[in-house]
Scaffold this motif. Structure first.
Motif, PDB file in Angstrom:
ATOM      1  N   SER A   1     -81.783 -10.437  74.528  1.00  0.00           N
ATOM      2  CA  SER A   1     -82.718  -9.978  75.557  1.00  0.00           C
ATOM      3  C   SER A   1     -82.375 -10.522  76.943  1.00  0.00           C
ATOM      4  O   SER A   1     -82.353  -9.787  77.929  1.00  0.00           O
ATOM      5  CB  SER A   1     -84.145 -10.373  75.182  1.00  0.00           C
ATOM      6  OG  SER A   1     -84.552  -9.723  74.006  1.00  0.00           O
ATOM      7  N   SER A   2     -82.111 -11.815  77.028  1.00  0.00           N
ATOM      8  CA  SER A   2     -81.838 -12.416  78.331  1.00  0.00           C
ATOM      9  C   SER A   2     -80.560 -11.876  78.947  1.00  0.00           C
ATOM     10  O   SER A   2     -80.495 -11.615  80.151  1.00  0.00           O
ATOM     11  CB  SER A   2     -81.762 -13.940  78.213  1.00  0.00           C
ATOM     12  OG  SER A   2     -80.750 -14.331  77.300  1.00  0.00           O
ATOM     13  N   GLN A   3     -79.522 -11.654  78.106  1.00  0.00           N
ATOM     14  CA  GLN A   3     -78.267 -11.115  78.625  1.00  0.00           C
ATOM     15  C   GLN A   3     -78.423  -9.673  79.105  1.00  0.00           C
ATOM     16  O   GLN A   3     -77.881  -9.288  80.141  1.00  0.00           O
ATOM     17  CB  GLN A   3     -77.167 -11.179  77.551  1.00  0.00           C
ATOM     18  CG  GLN A   3     -76.733 -12.583  77.174  1.00  0.00           C
ATOM     19  CD  GLN A   3     -77.475 -13.114  75.969  1.00  0.00           C
ATOM     20  OE1 GLN A   3     -78.670 -12.840  75.816  1.00  0.00           O
ATOM     21  NE2 GLN A   3     -76.780 -13.863  75.127  1.00  0.00           N
TER      22      GLN A   3
ATOM     23  N   ILE B   1     -87.688  -6.174  80.461  1.00  0.00           N
ATOM     24  CA  ILE B   1     -86.579  -5.275  80.126  1.00  0.00           C
ATOM     25  C   ILE B   1     -87.024  -3.821  80.209  1.00  0.00           C
ATOM     26  O   ILE B   1     -86.303  -2.965  80.747  1.00  0.00           O
ATOM     27  CB  ILE B   1     -86.023  -5.599  78.726  1.00  0.00           C
ATOM     28  CG1 ILE B   1     -85.263  -6.928  78.759  1.00  0.00           C
ATOM     29  CG2 ILE B   1     -85.099  -4.478  78.247  1.00  0.00           C
ATOM     30  CD1 ILE B   1     -84.662  -7.320  77.435  1.00  0.00           C
TER      31      ILE B   1
ATOM     32  N   GLU C   1     -81.241  -8.230  80.060  1.00  0.00           N
ATOM     33  CA  GLU C   1     -82.079  -8.257  81.260  1.00  0.00           C
ATOM     34  C   GLU C   1     -81.256  -8.623  82.492  1.00  0.00           C
ATOM     35  O   GLU C   1     -81.409  -8.017  83.566  1.00  0.00           O
ATOM     36  CB  GLU C   1     -83.219  -9.255  81.078  1.00  0.00           C
ATOM     37  CG  GLU C   1     -84.200  -9.287  82.239  1.00  0.00           C
ATOM     38  CD  GLU C   1     -85.353 -10.238  81.992  1.00  0.00           C
ATOM     39  OE1 GLU C   1     -86.042 -10.586  82.975  1.00  0.00           O
ATOM     40  OE2 GLU C   1     -85.565 -10.645  80.838  1.00  0.00           O
ATOM     41  N   LEU C   2     -80.349  -9.592  82.345  1.00  0.00           N
ATOM     42  CA  LEU C   2     -79.485  -9.992  83.451  1.00  0.00           C
ATOM     43  C   LEU C   2     -78.560  -8.857  83.847  1.00  0.00           C
ATOM     44  O   LEU C   2     -78.364  -8.589  85.035  1.00  0.00           O
ATOM     45  CB  LEU C   2     -78.664 -11.225  83.046  1.00  0.00           C
ATOM     46  CG  LEU C   2     -77.659 -11.742  84.086  1.00  0.00           C
ATOM     47  CD1 LEU C   2     -78.391 -12.208  85.341  1.00  0.00           C
ATOM     48  CD2 LEU C   2     -76.837 -12.893  83.491  1.00  0.00           C
TER      49      LEU C   2
ATOM     50  N   CYS D   1     -92.817  -5.042  79.469  1.00  0.00           N
ATOM     51  CA  CYS D   1     -92.052  -6.282  79.479  1.00  0.00           C
ATOM     52  C   CYS D   1     -90.945  -6.145  80.523  1.00  0.00           C
ATOM     53  O   CYS D   1     -90.643  -5.029  80.962  1.00  0.00           O
ATOM     54  CB  CYS D   1     -91.474  -6.559  78.098  1.00  0.00           C
ATOM     55  SG  CYS D   1     -90.188  -5.418  77.589  1.00  0.00           S
TER      56      CYS D   1
ATOM     57  N   GLU E   1     -83.717 -10.355  69.840  1.00  0.00           N
ATOM     58  CA  GLU E   1     -84.258 -11.297  70.819  1.00  0.00           C
ATOM     59  C   GLU E   1     -83.180 -12.157  71.468  1.00  0.00           C
ATOM     60  O   GLU E   1     -83.267 -12.496  72.641  1.00  0.00           O
ATOM     61  CB  GLU E   1     -85.306 -12.190  70.140  1.00  0.00           C
ATOM     62  CG  GLU E   1     -86.561 -11.446  69.723  1.00  0.00           C
ATOM     63  CD  GLU E   1     -87.603 -12.386  69.160  1.00  0.00           C
ATOM     64  OE1 GLU E   1     -87.377 -13.618  69.204  1.00  0.00           O
ATOM     65  OE2 GLU E   1     -88.635 -11.900  68.666  1.00  0.00           O
ATOM     66  N   LYS E   2     -82.137 -12.498  70.716  1.00  0.00           N
ATOM     67  CA  LYS E   2     -81.094 -13.357  71.267  1.00  0.00           C
ATOM     68  C   LYS E   2     -80.273 -12.669  72.354  1.00  0.00           C
ATOM     69  O   LYS E   2     -79.568 -13.322  73.121  1.00  0.00           O
ATOM     70  CB  LYS E   2     -80.164 -13.842  70.159  1.00  0.00           C
ATOM     71  CG  LYS E   2     -79.416 -12.733  69.437  1.00  0.00           C
ATOM     72  CD  LYS E   2     -78.542 -13.329  68.332  1.00  0.00           C
ATOM     73  CE  LYS E   2     -77.775 -12.237  67.590  1.00  0.00           C
ATOM     74  NZ  LYS E   2     -76.925 -12.813  66.514  1.00  0.00           N
TER      75      LYS E   2
ATOM     76  N   ASN F   1     -80.625  -6.065  85.650  1.00  0.00           N
ATOM     77  CA  ASN F   1     -81.059  -6.505  86.971  1.00  0.00           C
ATOM     78  C   ASN F   1     -79.886  -6.565  87.945  1.00  0.00           C
ATOM     79  O   ASN F   1     -79.998  -6.143  89.101  1.00  0.00           O
ATOM     80  CB  ASN F   1     -81.728  -7.876  86.870  1.00  0.00           C
ATOM     81  CG  ASN F   1     -82.461  -8.258  88.130  1.00  0.00           C
ATOM     82  OD1 ASN F   1     -83.414  -7.594  88.541  1.00  0.00           O
ATOM     83  ND2 ASN F   1     -82.034  -9.329  88.766  1.00  0.00           N
TER      84      ASN F   1
END
Length: 200
Positions: A29-31, A82, A33-34, A80, A26-27, A37
Motif C-alpha cells: 500500500s505505501s509503495q 490510495i 501510494e507513493l 482512503c 497491505e505491504k 502521488n
C-alpha cells in the motif's frame, strides 16, 4: 519519456482500485501510494498530451469506460488515500482523452456530456479529483458550449454514484427516482445546476 509507460501502470492500478476488481496487499500500500502521488504531482497533462500526439503514441479509446470508472458507486467523501489518488488518476485520464477534438465530439454523440458536467457534484470538494474535474469542465467548455443538463440525466448521475454505476443507471427507468434524488442531494454553492424539463 518515462512518464508514458508509468501512465498505463497508474491507469491499471486506478481501474483495479475503483472497481474493487483486486485487493491490494497491505505491504504494498505505501509503495503504491507513493507511486501514484509522485506521478500525479509530476505530470502536466497539457504537456503530456502534446508529447503523446507529437510522438504518435496517442491511443484512441471509447470515452464511456473511463467516465463510467469515475462514476463507480463509491463513498467519495470518505475514501482512503490510495482510492483518492486512484480517483484523481481516473479524472486525469478523462482530461487527456477529451483534450482531443474528436473525443469531445464523441462525448456529445454518445450523450455523455451531461454526465461530465455533473461529475464535480459527486466528488468531495476536499479531494484533488474535484479540482481536476472542475478544470476538466473549463477545458471542455472552452471548446463546446455547455448547456443546462436534463433532469433525467442529473437523476441518472446521482444513481450511478450511489447505487448501480453509470452503465446501469443510463439504461434504467429513473423517472420514479426523482423524489429520492431530491431528498438525498445537497447542491454545492456555485453549482451550475439548472432544473429543466424531464426527458420523455
Amino acid at each position: 519519456m518515462y512518464l508514458y509507460p508509468m501512465y498505463f501502470v497508474v491507469m491499471v492500478i486506478s481501474h483495479l482500485a475503483l472497481t474493487k476488481a483486486a485487493r491490494l496487499p497491505e505491504k504494498l500500500s505505501s509503495q503504491v501510494e507513493l507511486l501514484l502521488n509522485r506521478f500525479l504531482r509530476s505530470v502536466d497533462f497539457n504537456l503530456f498530451c502534446m508529447w503523446m500526439v507529437k510522438a504518435r503514441r496517442y491511443i484512441w479509446v471509447d470515452i464511456f469506460p473511463p467516465l463510467s470508472l469515475v462514476y463507480s458507486p463509491l463513498r467519495y467523501t470518505s475514501l482512503c488515500p490510495i482510492d483518492s489518488l486512484c480517483l484523481e488518476a481516473a479524472v486525469m485520464r478523462l482530461q487527456i482523452i477529451v483534450s482531443k477534438d474528436g473525443e469531445r465530439h464523441c462525448l456529445i454523440k454518445q450523450g455523455l456530456l451531461d454526465y461530465l458536467i455533473c461529475l464535480p457534484w459527486h466528488i468531495s470538494e476536499g479531494l484533488e479529483a474535484h479540482k481536476r474535474a472542475k478544470l476538466l469542465l473549463v477545458m471542455v467548455g472552452s471548446h463546446i458550449p455547455l448547456q443546462p443538463q436534463s433532469l433525467n440525466n442529473i437523476v441518472r448521475a446521482k444513481l450511478a454514484t450511489t447505487c448501480c454505476g453509470l452503465a446501469e443507471a443510463m439504461h434504467s427507468d429513473c423517472h420514479r427516482s426523482v423524489g429520492w434524488v431530491a431528498a438525498n442531494s445537497r447542491p454545492h454553492e456555485g453549482d451550475i445546476r439548472t432544473t429543466v424539463q424531464l426527458d420523455k
